[in-house]
Scaffold this motif. Structure first.
Motif, PDB file in Angstrom:
ATOM      1  N   ALA A 188      65.627  13.786  50.084  1.00  0.00           N
ATOM      2  CA  ALA A 188      65.305  15.193  49.853  1.00  0.00           C
ATOM      3  C   ALA A 188      66.432  16.081  50.379  1.00  0.00           C
ATOM      4  CB  ALA A 188      63.998  15.553  50.547  1.00  0.00           C
TER       5      ALA A 188
ATOM      6  N   ASP B 247      60.777  21.071  51.562  1.00  0.00           N
ATOM      7  CA  ASP B 247      59.665  20.653  50.726  1.00  0.00           C
ATOM      8  C   ASP B 247      60.016  20.901  49.264  1.00  0.00           C
ATOM      9  OD1 ASP B 247      58.193  20.012  52.990  1.00  0.00           O
ATOM     10  OD2 ASP B 247      57.277  21.997  53.114  1.00  0.00           O
ATOM     11  N   GLU B 248      59.394  20.152  48.373  1.00  0.00           N
ATOM     12  CA  GLU B 248      59.686  20.288  46.955  1.00  0.00           C
ATOM     13  C   GLU B 248      59.391  21.717  46.476  1.00  0.00           C
ATOM     14  OE1 GLU B 248      58.620  18.108  42.674  1.00  0.00           O
ATOM     15  OE2 GLU B 248      57.779  17.361  44.568  1.00  0.00           O
ATOM     16  N   GLY B 249      60.374  22.344  45.820  1.00  0.00           N
ATOM     17  CA  GLY B 249      60.221  23.690  45.295  1.00  0.00           C
ATOM     18  C   GLY B 249      60.362  24.790  46.322  1.00  0.00           C
ATOM     19  N   GLU B 250      60.669  24.451  47.558  1.00  0.00           N
ATOM     20  CA  GLU B 250      60.741  25.442  48.632  1.00  0.00           C
ATOM     21  C   GLU B 250      62.039  26.233  48.564  1.00  0.00           C
ATOM     22  OE1 GLU B 250      59.606  25.521  53.391  1.00  0.00           O
ATOM     23  OE2 GLU B 250      60.580  23.739  52.561  1.00  0.00           O
TER      24      GLU B 250
END
Length: 224
Positions: A72, A110-113
């Protein structure tokens, strides 16, 4: 978009010079994936074993094998308290270097953060520091791969120049153990920091401080 045009012209000029040392691979043609298999899956990252095809200038294809760590994206921040001219430093165990390493606040997105939201969330979780966003300046340094030969982890690196801020209770993961304190610039630059992303932020701030020392303003740039 003048800056982008200038960058493209520079890269075209550089590519022409590099082509003189080419072994025949056409680096204007993107690599293509022949095969990809996930060979390890962990809590933080997974590993893909890949076969890729590179094209040569005669139309031939050359296969290469690589393993890539899928990770990530993360945020790394040098945090500056403008009222006291001090900086936040941390210490925690790092398994890659096998030491209790000095470093800067950082963490996974975090995903899309949003990048800045992630930075402020990680800052609060690790140190309890919650800045007043309306009285904060941000020097956004750039996006850098931590180790592009083996990982797709992209680090978003910045310097946060804090005005007023408050403290709240820290909230870390159960297996996360982080110490933090404020130190002056002279101590920060004398500290042995081994993380390359942290050093990018510190060197950027060193340049800003040098320029500010010889100019009439000490205003940091704002986040864009």
């Amino acid at each position: 978009m003048v800056g982008d045009d200038k960058q493209q012209r520079l890269e075209r000029k550089l590519d022409r010079r590099l082509n003189a040392s080419s072994d025949g691979i056409d680096m204007d043609v993107p690599a293509s994936v022949v095969r990809s298999e996930t060979v390890y899956t962990g809590r933080v990252f997974h590993v893909d074993d890949m076969t890729l095809a590179l094209s040569d200038k005669q139309g031939g294809v050359h296969e290469i094998n690589r393993q890539v760590v899928r990770h990530a994206p993360c945020v790394v921040m040098l945090v500056h308290d403008m009222s006291t001219d001090r900086y936040l430093i941390e210490r925690e165990y790092r398994v890659g270097s096998d030491i209790f390493a000095y470093g800067l606040p950082a963490g996974l997105m975090d995903e899309g953060e949003d990048i800045l939201d992630a930075a402020l969330r990680e800052l609060a979780e690790e140190t309890g520091v919650v800045p007043d966003r309306d009285a904060m300046g941000v020097d956004y340094i750039g996006d850098f791969y931590s180790s592009e030969g083996m990982s797709d982890e992209l680090a978003h690196i910045m310097v946060l120049h804090l005005g007023p801020f408050r403290h709240k209770e820290r909230h870390m993961d159960p297996d996360e153990h982080v110490e933090s304190t404020w130190i002056p610039w002279s101590e920060l630059t004398a500290t042995r920091i081994t993380a390359s992303n942290s050093m990018i932020a510190i060197q950027h701030e060193a340049l800003r401080r040098l320029i500010a020392k010889h100019s009439d303003t000490d205003k940091p740039t704002l986040f864009a």
